[in-house]
Design a protein around this motif. Structure first.
Motif, PDB file in Angstrom:
ATOM      1  N   ALA A  10       0.824  -1.212   0.000  1.00  0.00           N
ATOM      2  CA  ALA A  10       0.000   0.000   0.000  1.00  0.00           C
ATOM      3  C   ALA A  10       0.855   1.258   0.000  1.00  0.00           C
ATOM      4  O   ALA A  10       0.504   2.257  -0.642  1.00  0.00           O
ATOM      5  N   THR A  11       1.989   1.221   0.694  1.00  0.00           N
ATOM      6  CA  THR A  11       2.851   2.400   0.740  1.00  0.00           C
ATOM      7  C   THR A  11       3.383   2.761  -0.637  1.00  0.00           C
ATOM      8  O   THR A  11       3.318   3.921  -1.061  1.00  0.00           O
ATOM      9  N   LEU A  12       3.902   1.774  -1.360  1.00  0.00           N
ATOM     10  CA  LEU A  12       4.436   2.044  -2.685  1.00  0.00           C
ATOM     11  C   LEU A  12       3.326   2.467  -3.645  1.00  0.00           C
ATOM     12  O   LEU A  12       3.507   3.378  -4.461  1.00  0.00           O
ATOM     13  N   ARG A  13       2.169   1.825  -3.550  1.00  0.00           N
ATOM     14  CA  ARG A  13       1.048   2.212  -4.415  1.00  0.00           C
ATOM     15  C   ARG A  13       0.656   3.674  -4.155  1.00  0.00           C
ATOM     16  O   ARG A  13       0.363   4.420  -5.091  1.00  0.00           O
ATOM     17  N   LEU A  14       0.643   4.064  -2.898  1.00  0.00           N
ATOM     18  CA  LEU A  14       0.295   5.436  -2.565  1.00  0.00           C
ATOM     19  C   LEU A  14       1.333   6.408  -3.117  1.00  0.00           C
ATOM     20  O   LEU A  14       0.981   7.443  -3.703  1.00  0.00           O
ATOM     21  N   LEU A  15       2.609   6.085  -2.957  1.00  0.00           N
ATOM     22  CA  LEU A  15       3.665   6.972  -3.444  1.00  0.00           C
ATOM     23  C   LEU A  15       3.614   7.118  -4.962  1.00  0.00           C
ATOM     24  O   LEU A  15       3.809   8.219  -5.496  1.00  0.00           O
ATOM     25  N   ILE A  16       3.353   6.027  -5.659  1.00  0.00           N
ATOM     26  CA  ILE A  16       3.245   6.093  -7.124  1.00  0.00           C
ATOM     27  C   ILE A  16       2.065   6.974  -7.522  1.00  0.00           C
ATOM     28  O   ILE A  16       2.158   7.799  -8.442  1.00  0.00           O
ATOM     29  N   LEU A  17       0.956   6.815  -6.841  1.00  0.00           N
ATOM     30  CA  LEU A  17      -0.237   7.598  -7.174  1.00  0.00           C
ATOM     31  C   LEU A  17      -0.020   9.088  -6.904  1.00  0.00           C
ATOM     32  O   LEU A  17      -0.531   9.943  -7.638  1.00  0.00           O
ATOM     33  N   LEU A  18       0.762   9.404  -5.876  1.00  0.00           N
ATOM     34  CA  LEU A  18       1.020  10.798  -5.528  1.00  0.00           C
ATOM     35  C   LEU A  18       2.173  11.410  -6.323  1.00  0.00           C
ATOM     36  O   LEU A  18       2.473  12.596  -6.145  1.00  0.00           O
ATOM     37  N   ALA A  19       2.814  10.627  -7.178  1.00  0.00           N
ATOM     38  CA  ALA A  19       3.946  11.112  -7.977  1.00  0.00           C
ATOM     39  C   ALA A  19       3.458  11.860  -9.210  1.00  0.00           C
ATOM     40  O   ALA A  19       3.719  11.483 -10.352  1.00  0.00           O
ATOM     41  N   ARG A  20       2.724  12.942  -8.975  1.00  0.00           N
ATOM     42  CA  ARG A  20       2.194  13.825 -10.023  1.00  0.00           C
ATOM     43  C   ARG A  20       1.892  15.160  -9.372  1.00  0.00           C
ATOM     44  O   ARG A  20       1.686  15.237  -8.147  1.00  0.00           O
ATOM     45  N   LEU A  21       1.868  16.206 -10.189  1.00  0.00           N
ATOM     46  CA  LEU A  21       1.690  17.540  -9.616  1.00  0.00           C
ATOM     47  C   LEU A  21       0.293  17.771  -9.082  1.00  0.00           C
ATOM     48  O   LEU A  21       0.117  18.404  -8.033  1.00  0.00           O
ATOM     49  N   CYS A 235      12.168  10.352 -21.744  1.00  0.00           N
ATOM     50  CA  CYS A 235      11.633   9.005 -21.957  1.00  0.00           C
ATOM     51  C   CYS A 235      12.771   8.017 -22.202  1.00  0.00           C
ATOM     52  O   CYS A 235      12.787   6.911 -21.647  1.00  0.00           O
ATOM     53  N   LEU A 236      13.739   8.423 -23.028  1.00  0.00           N
ATOM     54  CA  LEU A 236      14.895   7.576 -23.303  1.00  0.00           C
ATOM     55  C   LEU A 236      15.742   7.370 -22.051  1.00  0.00           C
ATOM     56  O   LEU A 236      16.063   6.231 -21.688  1.00  0.00           O
ATOM     57  N   HIS A 237      16.089   8.460 -21.386  1.00  0.00           N
ATOM     58  CA  HIS A 237      16.995   8.376 -20.239  1.00  0.00           C
ATOM     59  C   HIS A 237      16.387   7.611 -19.072  1.00  0.00           C
ATOM     60  O   HIS A 237      17.013   6.730 -18.488  1.00  0.00           O
ATOM     61  N   SER A 244      13.667   4.040 -11.989  1.00  0.00           N
ATOM     62  CA  SER A 244      14.011   3.611 -10.627  1.00  0.00           C
ATOM     63  C   SER A 244      13.835   4.705  -9.579  1.00  0.00           C
ATOM     64  O   SER A 244      14.076   4.463  -8.396  1.00  0.00           O
ATOM     65  N   HIS A 245      13.432   5.923 -10.001  1.00  0.00           N
ATOM     66  CA  HIS A 245      13.163   7.007  -9.059  1.00  0.00           C
ATOM     67  C   HIS A 245      11.786   7.596  -9.342  1.00  0.00           C
ATOM     68  O   HIS A 245      11.431   7.846 -10.495  1.00  0.00           O
ATOM     69  N   LEU A 246      11.030   7.849  -8.303  1.00  0.00           N
ATOM     70  CA  LEU A 246       9.657   8.324  -8.490  1.00  0.00           C
ATOM     71  C   LEU A 246       9.584   9.756  -9.011  1.00  0.00           C
ATOM     72  O   LEU A 246       8.600  10.136  -9.643  1.00  0.00           O
ATOM     73  N   HIS A 247      10.606  10.576  -8.752  1.00  0.00           N
ATOM     74  CA  HIS A 247      10.520  11.948  -9.271  1.00  0.00           C
ATOM     75  C   HIS A 247      10.574  11.971 -10.794  1.00  0.00           C
ATOM     76  O   HIS A 247      10.148  12.943 -11.423  1.00  0.00           O
ATOM     77  N   TRP A 248      11.052  10.889 -11.410  1.00  0.00           N
ATOM     78  CA  TRP A 248      11.010  10.809 -12.868  1.00  0.00           C
ATOM     79  C   TRP A 248       9.578  10.642 -13.370  1.00  0.00           C
ATOM     80  O   TRP A 248       9.230  11.111 -14.461  1.00  0.00           O
ATOM     81  N   LEU A 249       8.736   9.955 -12.586  1.00  0.00           N
ATOM     82  CA  LEU A 249       7.321   9.856 -12.967  1.00  0.00           C
ATOM     83  C   LEU A 249       6.666  11.230 -12.906  1.00  0.00           C
ATOM     84  O   LEU A 249       5.817  11.562 -13.735  1.00  0.00           O
ATOM     85  N   VAL A 250       7.069  12.038 -11.921  1.00  0.00           N
ATOM     86  CA  VAL A 250       6.533  13.394 -11.827  1.00  0.00           C
ATOM     87  C   VAL A 250       6.956  14.218 -13.044  1.00  0.00           C
ATOM     88  O   VAL A 250       6.184  15.025 -13.561  1.00  0.00           O
ATOM     89  N   ASP A 251       8.185  14.017 -13.522  1.00  0.00           N
ATOM     90  CA  ASP A 251       8.642  14.719 -14.721  1.00  0.00           C
ATOM     91  C   ASP A 251       7.713  14.455 -15.900  1.00  0.00           C
ATOM     92  O   ASP A 251       7.354  15.372 -16.648  1.00  0.00           O
ATOM     93  N   LEU A 252       7.338  13.188 -16.090  1.00  0.00           N
ATOM     94  CA  LEU A 252       6.411  12.836 -17.175  1.00  0.00           C
ATOM     95  C   LEU A 252       5.117  13.616 -17.060  1.00  0.00           C
ATOM     96  O   LEU A 252       4.573  14.116 -18.050  1.00  0.00           O
TER      97      LEU A 252
END
Length: 397
Positions: A10-21, A235-237, A244-252
């Motif tokens: 649940a912790t990881l799922r929550l962090l992934i879901l919150l990885a957006r502005l 996307c390439l990098h 492997s880092h959640l702040h990259w999902l926020v970049d998207l």
């Protein structure tokens, strides 16, 4: 999902879901539901910090105010987030200092990519984006001048270590490394690149610099890639590092929500770079992550599913898991076989074979030779390679 892949808790799922502005109403409700399953809020804070999204996670949780989040836990999260925000502001300040004190006075064309440059341009609150270093691209023929000036004015070398500011030494380092790392007087790491794809031919430095765009960060004019070019590059990098880092999902998320983003232009850029498979899989991957259980999406292609599995693996297993995946890379530039052609993989293997015989800066450090004698380094490396293959003992360097 693979049978041997540990399902996110649940912790990881929550962090992934919150990885957006910003969160949609459906995402807000899904996040609140996940909050009811959190067993330890200090663990949420710890993992959010490790995955480089703590300031943003704190902002979302402060707005959501889940009943299960105790005042002491949100206070602790706030204090840790403030420390990271201060660090992010320091890195951003060093980026502006680099421009004002070195790049502009020397009239060196440049562009920044990733890190604080991306945050300043695409985040509503740039300090929310965790930044550990500064990525700078400059023409190869100006690198020596830049490094010489920096090393003489309070900066010091990190990679190669003990890099000296004399021109012969710097010229050799630039010839043998595509990236030289230095630290600012305040300790911020700066990666000085003269190419951004390890010589793979996907990007040409001069063309990137010719098409750079200006933007304001505070009162300082900075340069970066056009939005569509930067999006395809991340996307390439990020795929190369298996997300492997959640702040990259926020970049998207952040770039796609910026007024400058145009999906048609981004797709055209991906076609031009030969990166359509990477771009398309990332777009699917991003849309799947909008759900609390992205692996359950019935619309995911196998390529996006591969990306999702690799992301879950690295987020749960850390750097060791990423290293294990790196050993399976088809080429140094790409994380998955489907990103490349057979011809490209063959050419990459040849490049890597040739690179083994390239001199290292360590060779120069051990025995500094003038340019007319530096061909000896190639002979020495070839001899060592043959000796190693024949199991001949060679003295440790």
């Amino acid at each position: 999902m693979s049978d041997d892949l540990k399902q996110p808790d649940a912790t990881l799922r929550l962090l992934i879901l919150l990885a957006r502005l910003t969160l949609t109403e459906a995402q807000r409700q899904a996040a609140l539901t996940l909050c009811n399953s959190i067993a330890s809020w200090p663990e949420v804070a710890r993992r959010a910090e490790r995955h480089l999204v703590l300031p943003l996670v704190y902002r979302h949780l402060h707005e959501l105010a889940p009943p299960t989040l105790a005042p002491a836990d949100i206070c602790h999260m706030h204090q840790r987030a403030l420390i990271l925000v201060q660090r992010n502001l320091l890195v951003a300040g060093e980026q502006q200092r680099l421009v004002v004190e070195i790049l502009d006075p020397l009239d060196i064309p440049y562009l920044f990519f990733k890190g604080p440059a991306l945050a300043a341009r695409y985040y509503d609150e740039p300090a929310m984006r965790s930044c550990r270093d500064i990525d700078l691209l400059v023409p190869r023929h100006r690198c020596v001048e830049l490094l010489e000036f920096a090393l003489q004015h309070g900066y010091h070398s990190l990679d190669p270590e003990a890099l000296t500011p004399d021109r012969q030494s710097l010229t050799f380092a630039i010839r043998t490394q595509s990236v030289v790392s230095i630290a600012s007087p305040s300790g911020v790491r700066i990666e000085v690149h003269h190419e951004i794809d390890r010589g793979a031919g996907i990007y040409q430095t001069e063309a990137l610099l010719d098409n750079r765009v200006a933007y304001l960060a505070g009162d300082t004019l900075l340069y970066s890639m056009p939005t569509h070019e930067l999006f395809v590059y991340i996307c390439l990098h990020h795929t190369r590092h298996y997300w492997s880092h959640l702040h990259w999902l926020v970049d998207l998320d952040a770039i796609q929500h910026h007024p400058d983003f145009d999906e048609t232009w981004a797709h055209a850029c991906a076609e031009q770079r030969g990166l359509v498979s990477t771009y398309s899989a990332c777009m699917e991957f991003y849309r799947a992550l909008a759900a609390p259980e992205p692996e359950s999406s019935v619309h995911l292609s196998q390529r996006s599913r591969d990306m999702l599995e690799a992301c879950f693996t690295t987020l749960q297993g850390g750097f060791e898991a990423e290293l294990a995946l790196r050993f399976k890379r088809p080429t140094p530039e790409f994380g998955f076989t489907w990103q490349t052609s057979v011809a490209y993989r063959r050419a990459s293997r040849i490049r890597e074979w040739v690179r083994r015989f390239q001199p290292l800066y360590l060779d120069y450090q051990l025995l500094p030779l003038p340019p007319r004698w530096q061909w000896c380094y190639y002979v020495a490396r070839l001899y060592r390679a043959v000796a190693k293959r024949r199991r001949i003992r060679w003295p440790a360097r």
